[in-house]
Enzyme design. Structure first.
Site, PDB file in Angstrom:
ATOM      1  N   LYS A  35      27.668 -51.158  13.246  1.00  0.00           N
ATOM      2  CA  LYS A  35      27.338 -52.155  14.256  1.00  0.00           C
ATOM      3  C   LYS A  35      28.507 -52.234  15.228  1.00  0.00           C
ATOM      4  CE  LYS A  35      25.270 -56.182  13.207  1.00  0.00           C
ATOM      5  NZ  LYS A  35      24.161 -56.519  14.096  1.00  0.00           N
ATOM      6  N   GLY A  55      20.927 -55.636  19.046  1.00  0.00           N
ATOM      7  CA  GLY A  55      20.771 -57.083  18.918  1.00  0.00           C
ATOM      8  C   GLY A  55      21.805 -57.779  19.747  1.00  0.00           C
ATOM      9  N   PRO A 102      24.698 -53.130  19.506  1.00  0.00           N
ATOM     10  CA  PRO A 102      23.792 -52.118  18.965  1.00  0.00           C
ATOM     11  C   PRO A 102      24.232 -51.620  17.590  1.00  0.00           C
ATOM     12  CG  PRO A 102      25.221 -51.154  20.620  1.00  0.00           C
ATOM     13  CD  PRO A 102      25.550 -52.616  20.585  1.00  0.00           C
ATOM     14  N   VAL A 103      23.271 -51.041  16.873  1.00  0.00           N
ATOM     15  CA  VAL A 103      23.538 -50.503  15.546  1.00  0.00           C
ATOM     16  C   VAL A 103      23.200 -49.017  15.543  1.00  0.00           C
ATOM     17  CG1 VAL A 103      22.984 -50.678  13.111  1.00  0.00           C
ATOM     18  CG2 VAL A 103      22.940 -52.712  14.531  1.00  0.00           C
ATOM     19  N   ASP A 131      20.447 -67.124  11.274  1.00  0.00           N
ATOM     20  CA  ASP A 131      19.464 -66.271  11.936  1.00  0.00           C
ATOM     21  C   ASP A 131      18.637 -65.515  10.905  1.00  0.00           C
ATOM     22  OD1 ASP A 131      18.075 -65.211  14.054  1.00  0.00           O
ATOM     23  OD2 ASP A 131      19.496 -63.585  14.417  1.00  0.00           O
TER      24      ASP A 131
END
Ligand SMILES: *[C@@H]1O[C@H](CO)[C@@H](O)[C@H](O)[C@H]1NC(C)=O
Ligand SMILES: *[C@@H]1O[C@H](CO)[C@@H](O)[C@H](O)[C@H]1NC(C)=O
Ligand SMILES: *[C@@H]1O[C@H](CO)[C@@H](O)[C@H](O)[C@H]1NC(C)=O
Ligand SMILES: *[C@@H]1O[C@H](CO)[C@@H](O)[C@H](O)[C@H]1NC(C)=O
Ligand SMILES: *[C@@H]1O[C@H](CO)[C@@H](O)[C@H](O)[C@H]1NC(C)=O
Ligand SMILES: *[C@@H]1O[C@H](CO)[C@@H](O)[C@H](O)[C@H]1NC(C)=O
Ligand SMILES: *[C@@H]1O[C@H](CO)[C@@H](O)[C@H](O)[C@H]1NC(C)=O
Ligand SMILES: *[C@@H]1O[C@H](CO)[C@@H](O)[C@H](O)[C@H]1NC(C)=O
Ligand SMILES: *[C@@H]1O[C@H](CO)[C@@H](O)[C@H](O)[C@H]1NC(C)=O
Ligand SMILES: *[C@@H]1O[C@H](CO)[C@@H](O)[C@H](O)[C@H]1NC(C)=O
Ligand SMILES: *[C@@H]1O[C@H](CO)[C@@H](O)[C@H](O)[C@H]1NC(C)=O
Length: 827
Positions: A538, A519, A523-524, A635
């Site tokens: 994350k 995202g 990244p995760v 979000d």
């Protein structure tokens, strides 16, 4: 011919007589008998004679005209019933309403004396019967007499509950003796105006329950009774009047507040589909609500056993009685007060404020002045703000023993209680937080409080204006916020710091195979710790210029947010220039992988989806209101809702906007954090965000969950509309059910679905101020009360505001329209 005229004339007269009886007015000398009534203009209420079930007595009263259950809201002669049907209700030429026994002509009941010239009686649609001068419109505002001045057991919207200090009329409720006997029962409900006004219920002459003083938002003893989407409250306190009043947002709803013969005060709402009254709200009465059950300076906590204890700094007056659960003697100061200058105040939170019978107040003083005032009077034992609304104002002082204090899990009030200097020291030495000298802290507390309030206001101000001010260097928001939190926050943190090597090992050197998603914030990866705990890591983008110290503080704050509908933050890693967050790992994928997937969508039937909607609402409410940080997610979207193995929803990525706060956004000035399709128009367009922009996203989410389609990729051949527009169109045609996802047809609960769509539409209304807050949303989802009609939704169609879209895509990584910033999905 003359005969015909005669008959015709007679018919006209006859018709006019019967019509008068169905009218809303009573003229002077007109008689109402037991088979006749007066009806308000919109047929809401009816006045006439009635006979309660299982009773042979007859009364004059007012009841709802248009519902199947006869519900009397006002009784004239409650204590002087007629025993037969031959009563006569007359309005005299002097403007007095009389009830006569028609058999021997004796007076049964009358309204008060007056000297009217041309009186007329009128039943209004509020349920108020007024007598005023005919032809004088202004006199309707201030009538000669009105039934609203003489309450029985029911408080209708618009009625004033409290005292008229000019006439001395003390409007209070008195219960019926029983359901079939309107005579004055033993319970009465008052606004007690000795000291600072407070709500009380008496049984006989005894004080039984104290709703407590009005704190500007609710009665301190009934924190569950708050304003919501259906009614608003009005508490008036001035030299002429002291009263409480509630008004309906939707005037067509039938709501009444009744003091039942049992002494319970209930808010009831008429449900047309069920043809019955249903309980809307009632104060939660438990053993701690029994008046002064723990005695003076005692504290009642319903979750403790025994539920009585002494306030910190106090000890039982009679230890032996206290041990035998006889709390009547209460508690006393451990160290008696001697009124020396070292005495100070300790702050107690989440309380029901003590009995205000012997209190003093001033509505304009500040908390600092209030403390000074209390300190200067040796018999003053406690103080607080009389009005907690806004930043708090007014001063309320107590003298002597403090009675009837309890704790609440949330929404309690704050009270400052006087303690001796040495007591304050020892309490403070014992609590982990304080290391500085006790006395100085005491003096500083109120000042610090005010400063805090001011700083927080500044923070909020900046949050709202940041977009406009973004050209300036650095946002004060986070720095101020951090300074504040540092003072109180640093002591009790227990956020594990993970070493970089641990995480490298857990994630297999951030192997591509372990990657769960990517995202905007980075990244995760999935990882497994040495103790076999599965985690999601994350790895934050390195674009953040936030220093490690600030970052850590921010993470610690966020980690304190704990709620079953939020993904749990387990820890973080700050090493070299890496910043990482470690979360619990949720084995089920994100909600998007269910509802937008043709086969997997069948795994979530309606009841599962409904509980997901409710869970998300609760998580969001916590972020907005209940947590001490007041987080705006910014979000919220379907892919940010993760599901645990029991399909409980958990909101992820909350606090990211905050954590990435200041500098990050400054560096990307055009960036609006959020996802196309979920962004409220004012946020997407002008960058203005508030909890109401989250509410908008929540509304989109609800509609998506109900219909299983993405707002953004929804295409309707006929309308060329997005999902919101489509839902709005169907709603207006009363065809909302057409929205429902095909796979829900078997499991659907029509009223829940309609309610969810309705609430969804309320949330996506164009203007933020029209949208409900999350408290209202939860109440609306959980009740059957009528909902206000939604206004036109706000759309944000990307094409019209290209710049905002492009800017958000600078972080977006996913291919299609879903410009995500973050992702934490099990993939
Ligand atoms: C009411 O009752 C009286 C007799 O008791 C009768 O004369 C009158 O017509 C009745 N009125 C109506 C409207 O039924
Ligand atoms: C009237 O009496 C019946 C039978 O005793 C009872 O079931 C009913 O609840 C009573 N109604 C009221 C309003 O008391
Ligand atoms: C009375 O109630 C019914 C439904 O119960 C409603 O259809 C009707 O419009 C109402 N009439 C008035 C005058 O309020
Ligand atoms: C009139 O009759 C009622 C009973 O119907 C009785 O209670 C009352 O005392 C009577 N009043 C007079 C003045 O006779
Ligand atoms: C009205 O006033 C008259 C005289 O002032 C008094 O005799 C009578 O009792 C009063 N009636 C009521 C209902 O107060
Ligand atoms: C009083 O109200 C009626 C109807 O509401 C109106 O026709 C009339 O002109 C008003 N009179 C005054 C003096 O305002
Ligand atoms: C409480 O304070 C708010 C805002 O400061 C104000 O609007 C309200 O009128 C006050 N309420 C009372 C009862 O004084
Ligand atoms: C309340 O306090 C203010 C400011 O201290 C003062 O000006 C005012 O006179 C006080 N009012 C009353 C009723 O004591
Ligand atoms: C303290 O307050 C009480 C109650 O208001 C009052 O009677 C007393 O005079 C005050 N004492 C002083 C010294 O102001
Ligand atoms: C301080 O804490 C200790 C242990 O927690 C307790 O025994 C002691 O009574 C406390 N002292 C005071 C003054 O509260
Ligand atoms: C509390 O701590 C202060 C200094 O930190 C000390 O002077 C005082 O004696 C302590 N009080 C007690 C009751 O231990």
């Amino acid at each position: 011919m003359s005969k015909i005229i005669l008959i015709f004339g007679f018919l006209v007269i006859y018709a006019s007589i019967t019509r008068t009886h169905a009218a809303d007015t009573l003229t002077a000398n007109q008689i109402i008998r037991s088979n006749e009534t007066i009806v308000s203009p919109l047929q809401t209420f009816e006045l006439g004679f009635f006979n309660p079930a299982n009773s042979t007595n007859h009364y004059v009263g007012i009841w709802y005209k248009n519902i199947s259950t006869k519900t009397v809201v006002w009784v004239a002669n409650r204590n002087t019933p007629l025993t037969h049907t031959s009563g006569e209700l007359i309005l005299t030429r002097q403007g007095v309403l009389l009830l006569r026994d028609a058999i021997n002509g004796s007076l049964v009941w009358s309204s008060s004396n007056s000297s009217a010239r041309n009186p007329i009686g009128r039943l209004l649609d509020t349920g108020n019967f007024i007598i005023h001068e005919e032809g004088d419109n202004t006199s309707q505002e201030d009538p000669i007499w009105q039934s609203f001045d003489f309450l029985t057991d029911t408080l209708l919207p618009g009625m004033k509950h409290g005292k008229n200090l000019v006439t001395g009329n003390d409007r209070h409720l008195v219960s019926w003796k029983s359901a079939s006997d309107p005579a004055s029962g033993e319970f009465s409900d008052w606004i007690d105006t000795r000291g600072y006004p407070q709500l009380i219920i008496r049984q006989g002459g005894e004080l039984m329950f104290r709703g407590g003083p009005w704190n500007g938002l609710w009665f301190t003893g009934t924190p569950n009774l708050k304003e919501n989407g259906f009614f608003n409250f009005n508490f008036v306190l001035n030299k002429k009047e002291i009263y409480f009043q509630y008004n309906l947002v939707d005037p067509s709803a039938l709501i009444r507040l009744v003091l039942q013969p049992s002494g319970r005060s209930e808010g009831l709402i008429w449900i047309n589909s069920k043809q019955q009254w249903s309980l809307y709200t009632a104060p939660q009465i438990d053993r701690c609500d029994q008046y002064a059950v723990c005695g003076p300076f005692g504290l009642c906590n319903i979750n403790n056993s025994p539920f009585c204890s002494c306030l910190p700094g106090f000890e039982p007056t009679s230890p032996s009685q206290w041990k035998n659960t006889d709390w009547s003697q209460g508690c006393r100061h451990k160290i008696p007060l001697d009124c020396n200058s070292g005495e100070g105040f300790k702050k107690y939170s989440n309380l029901k404020l003590p009995d205000t019978q012997e209190s003093w107040y001033n509505q304009t003083m500040t908390l600092v002045e209030c403390e000074k005032m209390c300190k200067s009077n040796c018999s003053c034992t406690a103080y607080t703000n009389s009005n907690i609304s806004g930043t708090g104002s007014g001063c309320l002082l107590w003298f002597g023993a403090l009675l009837d204090i309890r704790t609440f899990a949330e929404n309690g009030d704050t009270l400052y209680i006087r303690l001796s200097a040495s007591e304050l020291d020892s309490i403070e030495n014992n609590s982990s937080s304080s290391s500085s000298a006790g006395r100085r802290v005491r003096v500083i507390v109120p000042v610090a409080f005010v400063v805090t309030v001011i700083l927080i206001s500044i923070c909020l101000f900046y949050r709202f204006h940041r977009k406009k001010q973004r050209k300036r260097q650095g946002t004060p928001e986070n720095e101020l916020g951090r300074d504040l939190e540092n003072k109180s926050g640093d002591e009790d943190l227990e956020l594990p710091l993970f070493g970089l090597s641990t995480l490298l090992k857990a994630t297999n050197n951030f192997s591509i195979n372990n990657k769960l998603g990517e995202g905007g914030f980075g990244p995760v990866y999935k990882g497994v710790l040495e103790n076999e705990q599965v985690i999601a890591v994350k790895r934050l983008a390195k674009t953040s210029t936030q220093g490690p110290h600030e970052f850590k503080n921010e993470v610690i704050l966020i980690s304190k947010l704990q709620h079953r509908n939020l993904v749990k933050l387990l820890g973080c890693c700050i090493e070299r220039d890496e910043k990482m967050l470690v979360y619990e790992y949720l084995s089920n994928k994100g909600l998007d992988s269910f509802i937008f997937d043709n086969t997997r969508s069948e795994l979530l039937d309606w009841s599962a989806r409904y509980s997901i909607i409710n869970g998300i609402a609760r998580g969001l409410l916590y972020l907005h209101q209940d947590s001490r940080l007041r987080i705006i997610h910014r979000d919220l979207k379907v892919s940010n809702i993760l599901l645990d193995t029991d399909m409980n929803p958990k909101i992820s990525d909350f606090g990211m906007a905050r954590m990435f706060g200041g500098n990050q956004i400054e560096a990307n000035t055009n960036r609006v954090v959020g996802t196309y399709g979920y962004m409220a128009p004012e946020y997407a367009g002008e960058g203005i965000f508030s909890i109401k922009s989250d509410v908008y996203s929540f509304g989109v989410l609800v509609l998506e969950i109900v219909c299983g389609k993405k707002n953004i990729s929804f295409v309707n051949k006929e309308h060329n509309n997005n999902l919101i527009g489509h839902a709005w169109g169907l709603y207006n045609e009363d065809k909302s059910l057409q929205l429902v996802d095909k796979c829900l047809v078997e499991s659907m609960n029509v009223s829940q679905i309609q309610r969810s769509i309705h609430v969804g539409l309320l949330c996506v209304q164009r203007y933020p101020e029209d949208r409900p807050n999350m408290t209202s949303v939860i109440m609306m989802l959980g009740s059957e009360a009528p909902l206000p009609a939604p206004k036109e939704p706000g759309f944000y169609i990307g094409q019209t505001k290209k710049d905002a879209m492009e800017s958000s895509s600078s972080y977006g990584t996913s291919s299609n329209n879903e410009l995500t910033i973050t992702m934490l999905n099990g993939r």
